[in-house]
Design a protein around this motif. Structure first.
Motif, PDB file in Angstrom:
ATOM      1  N   ARG A 102       0.837  -1.198   0.000  1.00  0.00           N
ATOM      2  CA  ARG A 102       0.000   0.000   0.000  1.00  0.00           C
ATOM      3  C   ARG A 102       0.876   1.254   0.000  1.00  0.00           C
ATOM      4  N   ASN A 103       0.609   2.148  -0.960  1.00  0.00           N
ATOM      5  CA  ASN A 103       1.362   3.412  -1.063  1.00  0.00           C
ATOM      6  C   ASN A 103       2.864   3.171  -1.168  1.00  0.00           C
ATOM      7  N   CYS A 104       3.235   2.164  -1.957  1.00  0.00           N
ATOM      8  CA  CYS A 104       4.654   1.806  -2.088  1.00  0.00           C
ATOM      9  C   CYS A 104       5.200   2.199  -3.464  1.00  0.00           C
ATOM     10  N   LYS A 105       6.491   2.506  -3.501  1.00  0.00           N
ATOM     11  CA  LYS A 105       7.206   2.715  -4.747  1.00  0.00           C
ATOM     12  C   LYS A 105       8.003   1.451  -5.048  1.00  0.00           C
ATOM     13  N   ILE A 106       7.647   0.787  -6.157  1.00  0.00           N
ATOM     14  CA  ILE A 106       8.321  -0.456  -6.535  1.00  0.00           C
ATOM     15  C   ILE A 106       8.713  -0.334  -8.010  1.00  0.00           C
ATOM     16  N   MET A 107       9.174   0.847  -8.381  1.00  0.00           N
ATOM     17  CA  MET A 107       9.476   1.156  -9.778  1.00  0.00           C
ATOM     18  C   MET A 107      10.707   0.376 -10.247  1.00  0.00           C
ATOM     19  N   GLY A 108      10.595  -0.182 -11.455  1.00  0.00           N
ATOM     20  CA  GLY A 108      11.711  -0.924 -12.012  1.00  0.00           C
ATOM     21  C   GLY A 108      11.927  -2.276 -11.375  1.00  0.00           C
ATOM     22  N   ALA A 109      10.958  -2.736 -10.607  1.00  0.00           N
ATOM     23  CA  ALA A 109      11.102  -4.018  -9.909  1.00  0.00           C
ATOM     24  C   ALA A 109      10.950  -5.183 -10.878  1.00  0.00           C
ATOM     25  N   GLY A 110      11.391  -6.354 -10.429  1.00  0.00           N
ATOM     26  CA  GLY A 110      11.227  -7.572 -11.204  1.00  0.00           C
ATOM     27  C   GLY A 110      10.636  -8.668 -10.334  1.00  0.00           C
ATOM     28  N   LEU A 111       9.465  -9.181 -10.714  1.00  0.00           N
ATOM     29  CA  LEU A 111       8.860 -10.329 -10.050  1.00  0.00           C
ATOM     30  C   LEU A 111       8.931 -11.479 -11.023  1.00  0.00           C
ATOM     31  N   ILE A 112       9.667 -12.516 -10.648  1.00  0.00           N
ATOM     32  CA  ILE A 112      10.004 -13.562 -11.609  1.00  0.00           C
ATOM     33  C   ILE A 112       9.718 -14.938 -11.016  1.00  0.00           C
ATOM     34  N   GLY A 113       8.916 -15.711 -11.737  1.00  0.00           N
ATOM     35  CA  GLY A 113       8.746 -17.118 -11.420  1.00  0.00           C
ATOM     36  C   GLY A 113       8.154 -17.423 -10.069  1.00  0.00           C
ATOM     37  N   GLY A 114       7.120 -16.718  -9.645  1.00  0.00           N
ATOM     38  CA  GLY A 114       6.502 -16.995  -8.355  1.00  0.00           C
ATOM     39  C   GLY A 114       4.993 -17.083  -8.459  1.00  0.00           C
ATOM     40  N   THR A 115       4.339 -17.242  -7.304  1.00  0.00           N
ATOM     41  CA  THR A 115       2.880 -17.308  -7.259  1.00  0.00           C
ATOM     42  C   THR A 115       2.338 -16.214  -6.359  1.00  0.00           C
ATOM     43  N   LEU A 116       1.172 -15.693  -6.737  1.00  0.00           N
ATOM     44  CA  LEU A 116       0.486 -14.655  -5.970  1.00  0.00           C
ATOM     45  C   LEU A 116      -0.898 -15.167  -5.618  1.00  0.00           C
ATOM     46  N   ASP A 117      -1.219 -15.162  -4.334  1.00  0.00           N
ATOM     47  CA  ASP A 117      -2.501 -15.670  -3.851  1.00  0.00           C
ATOM     48  C   ASP A 117      -3.076 -14.660  -2.863  1.00  0.00           C
ATOM     49  N   ASN A 118      -4.143 -13.974  -3.288  1.00  0.00           N
ATOM     50  CA  ASN A 118      -4.734 -12.904  -2.484  1.00  0.00           C
ATOM     51  C   ASN A 118      -3.687 -11.828  -2.182  1.00  0.00           C
ATOM     52  N   VAL A 119      -3.300 -11.136  -3.249  1.00  0.00           N
ATOM     53  CA  VAL A 119      -2.301 -10.070  -3.171  1.00  0.00           C
ATOM     54  C   VAL A 119      -2.918  -8.779  -3.700  1.00  0.00           C
ATOM     55  N   LEU A 120      -2.760  -7.706  -2.950  1.00  0.00           N
ATOM     56  CA  LEU A 120      -3.295  -6.404  -3.326  1.00  0.00           C
ATOM     57  C   LEU A 120      -2.167  -5.388  -3.441  1.00  0.00           C
ATOM     58  N   PHE A 121      -2.074  -4.752  -4.621  1.00  0.00           N
ATOM     59  CA  PHE A 121      -1.205  -3.587  -4.819  1.00  0.00           C
ATOM     60  C   PHE A 121      -2.132  -2.378  -4.822  1.00  0.00           C
ATOM     61  N   ASP A 122      -2.067  -1.556  -3.792  1.00  0.00           N
ATOM     62  CA  ASP A 122      -2.998  -0.446  -3.620  1.00  0.00           C
ATOM     63  C   ASP A 122      -2.244   0.883  -3.686  1.00  0.00           C
ATOM     64  N   ASN A 123      -2.551   1.670  -4.720  1.00  0.00           N
ATOM     65  CA  ASN A 123      -1.944   2.999  -4.883  1.00  0.00           C
ATOM     66  C   ASN A 123      -0.420   2.920  -4.889  1.00  0.00           C
ATOM     67  N   CYS A 124       0.112   2.014  -5.699  1.00  0.00           N
ATOM     68  CA  CYS A 124       1.558   1.805  -5.772  1.00  0.00           C
ATOM     69  C   CYS A 124       2.106   2.293  -7.113  1.00  0.00           C
ATOM     70  N   LYS A 125       3.373   2.696  -7.105  1.00  0.00           N
ATOM     71  CA  LYS A 125       4.072   3.062  -8.326  1.00  0.00           C
ATOM     72  C   LYS A 125       4.874   1.850  -8.787  1.00  0.00           C
ATOM     73  N   LEU A 126       4.446   1.257  -9.892  1.00  0.00           N
ATOM     74  CA  LEU A 126       5.075   0.062 -10.452  1.00  0.00           C
ATOM     75  C   LEU A 126       5.582   0.320 -11.865  1.00  0.00           C
ATOM     76  N   ASP A 127       5.880   1.574 -12.166  1.00  0.00           N
ATOM     77  CA  ASP A 127       6.381   1.927 -13.488  1.00  0.00           C
ATOM     78  C   ASP A 127       7.648   1.127 -13.804  1.00  0.00           C
ATOM     79  N   TYR A 128       7.727   0.662 -15.045  1.00  0.00           N
ATOM     80  CA  TYR A 128       8.897  -0.070 -15.563  1.00  0.00           C
ATOM     81  C   TYR A 128       9.118  -1.419 -14.863  1.00  0.00           C
ATOM     82  N   ALA A 146       0.250   2.933 -10.775  1.00  0.00           N
ATOM     83  CA  ALA A 146       0.923   3.394 -11.987  1.00  0.00           C
ATOM     84  C   ALA A 146       1.745   2.237 -12.534  1.00  0.00           C
ATOM     85  N   LEU A 147       1.431   1.832 -13.767  1.00  0.00           N
ATOM     86  CA  LEU A 147       2.113   0.710 -14.409  1.00  0.00           C
ATOM     87  C   LEU A 147       2.702   1.143 -15.751  1.00  0.00           C
ATOM     88  N   THR A 148       3.142   2.381 -15.831  1.00  0.00           N
ATOM     89  CA  THR A 148       3.703   2.907 -17.064  1.00  0.00           C
ATOM     90  C   THR A 148       4.903   2.080 -17.517  1.00  0.00           C
TER      91      THR A 148
END
Length: 228
Positions: A102-128, A146-148
């Motif tokens: 929630r309200n996190c900056k995770i810009m330029g991050a990489g999520l690779i080869g995992g599983t998501l179960d009941n996961v919420l990204f709320d008002n986060c910056k995920l650009d790039y 933001a997923l620019t």
């Protein structure tokens, strides 16, 4: 457990304020036992955070800033990240269950080869950000994010929801997107539209998808040609 609904999908949230639950303050998320449970951690500025084969269970991470974060084969269960700067984070081969960013900056991050179960990204910056080989085994919600120029490649996002997000130049590579809910977003600047078979949209968004496809195909309109 608490839950919140987005359209037809309900996401289960970590209940960190339930009676009888006490979260102890910890000074690190690393543990010789490989498990950190019932914890609070935050108000820290780190250069590096590297966790491998670790379980974080029932906890809250707040106001954490990390220059480089690497999570390898980590399990997050009932964990909330609030107002964190996790730029350039790499999360590989990990399992996230009942997790909120929630309200996190995770810009330029990489999520690779995992599983998501009941996961919420709320008002986060995920650009790039890059999502590769990610599988949604339960509800996954991106709300007001933001997923620019973010990209999804080889992902299974059936039943996931993108709600009121900035999807400018967001790219969807080959993957499984049947049932992905794209209602409530501007789709005119999407990339990889041809890969979005059987997604859920509103009728008014047909023209937006068509515009995105025309742009991607780089077609030439006849009335723009010189009549010579």
């Amino acid at each position: 457990m608490d839950s919140i609904s987005f359209g037809r999908v309900a996401v289960t949230l970590p209940n960190l304020d339930e009676p009888g639950l006490y979260l102890s303050h910890v000074t690190t998320l690393d543990s010789a036992r490989g498990i950190v449970q019932d914890f609070q951690y935050g108000d820290a500025d780190l250069r590096d955070l590297h966790l491998a084969e670790t379980r974080l269970i029932t906890g809250r991470v707040s106001n954490l800033r990390v220059d480089r974060m690497q999570l390898d084969q980590v399990r997050l269960e009932s964990v909330e990240f609030d107002s964190c700067d996790l730029a350039a984070a790499r999360i590989a081969d990990s399992k996230l269950s009942r997790v909120v960013f929630r309200n996190c900056k995770i810009m330029g991050a990489g999520l690779i080869g995992g599983t998501l179960d009941n996961v919420l990204f709320d008002n986060c910056k995920l650009d790039y950000a890059t999502f590769e080989q990610i599988r949604a085994t339960g509800a996954v919600i991106f709300s007001k994010c933001a997923l620019t120029e973010a990209s999804f490649t080889g992902c299974d996002l059936g039943g996931a929801v993108l709600d009121t997000c900035n999807l400018r130049q967001t790219e969807f590579g080959r993957g499984k997107y049947q049932g992905l809910d794209l209602r409530g977003n501007d789709l005119t600047a999407l990339r990889g539209v041809a890969n979005l078979g059987k997604v859920l949209i509103d009728r008014a968004q047909q023209a937006e998808l068509a515009e995105a496809l025309v742009t991607e195909l780089d077609v030439t309109f006849a009335d723009n040609l010189d009549d010579r």
